[in-house]
Design a protein around this motif. Sequence first.
Motif, PDB file in Angstrom:
ATOM      1  N   SER A   8      -3.242 -17.923  -1.413  1.00 55.80           N
ATOM      2  CA  SER A   8      -2.254 -16.935  -1.824  1.00 55.80           C
ATOM      3  C   SER A   8      -0.887 -17.551  -2.099  1.00 55.80           C
ATOM      4  CB  SER A   8      -2.123 -15.835  -0.766  1.00 55.80           C
ATOM      5  OG  SER A   8      -1.649 -16.383   0.457  1.00 55.80           O
ATOM      6  N   ILE A  11      -0.642 -18.414  -5.970  1.00 52.01           N
ATOM      7  CA  ILE A  11      -0.948 -17.431  -7.017  1.00 52.01           C
ATOM      8  C   ILE A  11       0.370 -16.991  -7.647  1.00 52.01           C
ATOM      9  CG2 ILE A  11      -1.941 -15.173  -7.521  1.00 52.01           C
ATOM     10  CD1 ILE A  11      -3.799 -15.606  -5.096  1.00 52.01           C
ATOM     11  N   PRO A  12       0.588 -17.274  -8.929  1.00 52.72           N
ATOM     12  CA  PRO A  12       1.871 -16.960  -9.571  1.00 52.72           C
ATOM     13  C   PRO A  12       2.262 -15.491  -9.481  1.00 52.72           C
ATOM     14  CG  PRO A  12       0.535 -18.337 -11.004  1.00 52.72           C
ATOM     15  CD  PRO A  12      -0.327 -17.945  -9.849  1.00 52.72           C
ATOM     16  N   GLU A  13       1.292 -14.579  -9.598  1.00 51.11           N
ATOM     17  CA  GLU A  13       1.607 -13.152  -9.535  1.00 51.11           C
ATOM     18  C   GLU A  13       2.192 -12.760  -8.177  1.00 51.11           C
ATOM     19  OE1 GLU A  13      -1.379 -13.799 -12.717  1.00 51.11           O
ATOM     20  OE2 GLU A  13      -1.254 -14.424 -10.625  1.00 51.11           O
ATOM     21  N   VAL A  14       1.710 -13.411  -7.122  1.00 54.30           N
ATOM     22  CA  VAL A  14       2.225 -13.129  -5.783  1.00 54.30           C
ATOM     23  C   VAL A  14       3.677 -13.592  -5.690  1.00 54.30           C
ATOM     24  CG1 VAL A  14       1.997 -13.686  -3.330  1.00 54.30           C
ATOM     25  CG2 VAL A  14      -0.050 -13.217  -4.703  1.00 54.30           C
ATOM     26  N   TRP A  15       3.959 -14.776  -6.222  1.00 50.02           N
ATOM     27  CA  TRP A  15       5.330 -15.295  -6.213  1.00 50.02           C
ATOM     28  C   TRP A  15       6.245 -14.420  -7.069  1.00 50.02           C
ATOM     29  CZ3 TRP A  15       7.575 -19.761  -3.964  1.00 50.02           C
ATOM     30  CH2 TRP A  15       6.728 -20.463  -3.120  1.00 50.02           C
ATOM     31  N   ALA A  16       5.743 -13.945  -8.200  1.00 45.16           N
ATOM     32  CA  ALA A  16       6.556 -13.095  -9.071  1.00 45.16           C
ATOM     33  C   ALA A  16       6.890 -11.773  -8.378  1.00 45.16           C
ATOM     34  CB  ALA A  16       5.824 -12.836 -10.385  1.00 45.16           C
ATOM     35  N   ALA A  17       5.904 -11.171  -7.721  1.00 39.08           N
ATOM     36  CA  ALA A  17       6.140  -9.905  -7.025  1.00 39.08           C
ATOM     37  C   ALA A  17       7.146 -10.094  -5.892  1.00 39.08           C
ATOM     38  CB  ALA A  17       4.823  -9.352  -6.482  1.00 39.08           C
ATOM     39  N   GLU A  18       6.982 -11.158  -5.118  1.00 35.37           N
ATOM     40  CA  GLU A  18       7.934 -11.444  -4.035  1.00 35.37           C
ATOM     41  C   GLU A  18       9.328 -11.697  -4.596  1.00 35.37           C
ATOM     42  OE1 GLU A  18       7.787 -11.751  -0.582  1.00 35.37           O
ATOM     43  OE2 GLU A  18       5.806 -10.832  -0.659  1.00 35.37           O
ATOM     44  N   SER A  19       9.384 -12.427  -5.714  1.00 29.69           N
ATOM     45  CA  SER A  19      10.677 -12.746  -6.335  1.00 29.69           C
ATOM     46  C   SER A  19      11.415 -11.488  -6.761  1.00 29.69           C
ATOM     47  CB  SER A  19      10.485 -13.648  -7.554  1.00 29.69           C
ATOM     48  OG  SER A  19       9.909 -14.868  -7.182  1.00 29.69           O
TER      49      SER A  19
END
Length: 196
Positions: A8, A11-19
């Motif tokens: 996890s 995963i770029p989408e996880v980093w984008a959502a957190e960002s």
Amino acid sequence: FTMANDLSAFIPEVWAAESLMILNQNLVAGNLVYRDFSNEIAAAGDVVNAVRPSKFYGTRKNDGDNVTTQNATATKVPVPLDQYQHVSFVIHDGDESKGLGSLVNTYLAPAVQGVAQAIDEAILGERYNFFTNSVGKLGTTATVSTVVGANTKLNEQLAPMTDRYMIVSPAVAGALQEISTFHEAQKVGDAGTALA
């Protein structure tokens, strides 16, 4: 602690959502500007159009009189998407074994806070384009008249009556806190929430 099969953290989408979550929590000016067009699909370099609504006037009418129509026009304000704020960093081999939470706290949160500050500074830098609507005088102490004048100017410029905020420097905030009108509950009548 992360398991060997827990990917996890990569995963770029996880980093984008957190960002995005961290960004929205840290923006000040960015959360106060008009953003109704933010759901439009646009690419970097495009121009989106914000809309400045018309001003309407109430008119009297007697029974049986014809109504007076007014033109419903909206002024488009072009907003070019030409500013790029970013913070880049490298996660070293020794950090790759950390879980997402640890990487977020160590790298992502400080990086996004830097982006939020850059966005706020870019927005606040636009103030020079609005000096014709300024109140008070740079280098002088803020007063009750300054705050009242700012509210009057917002009214004259047809700013919405709700959700008005004032961003001030630490020096101005300190000066306003010394004025009893803004912090003594018996004078403010709102238990100090306006100053907060």
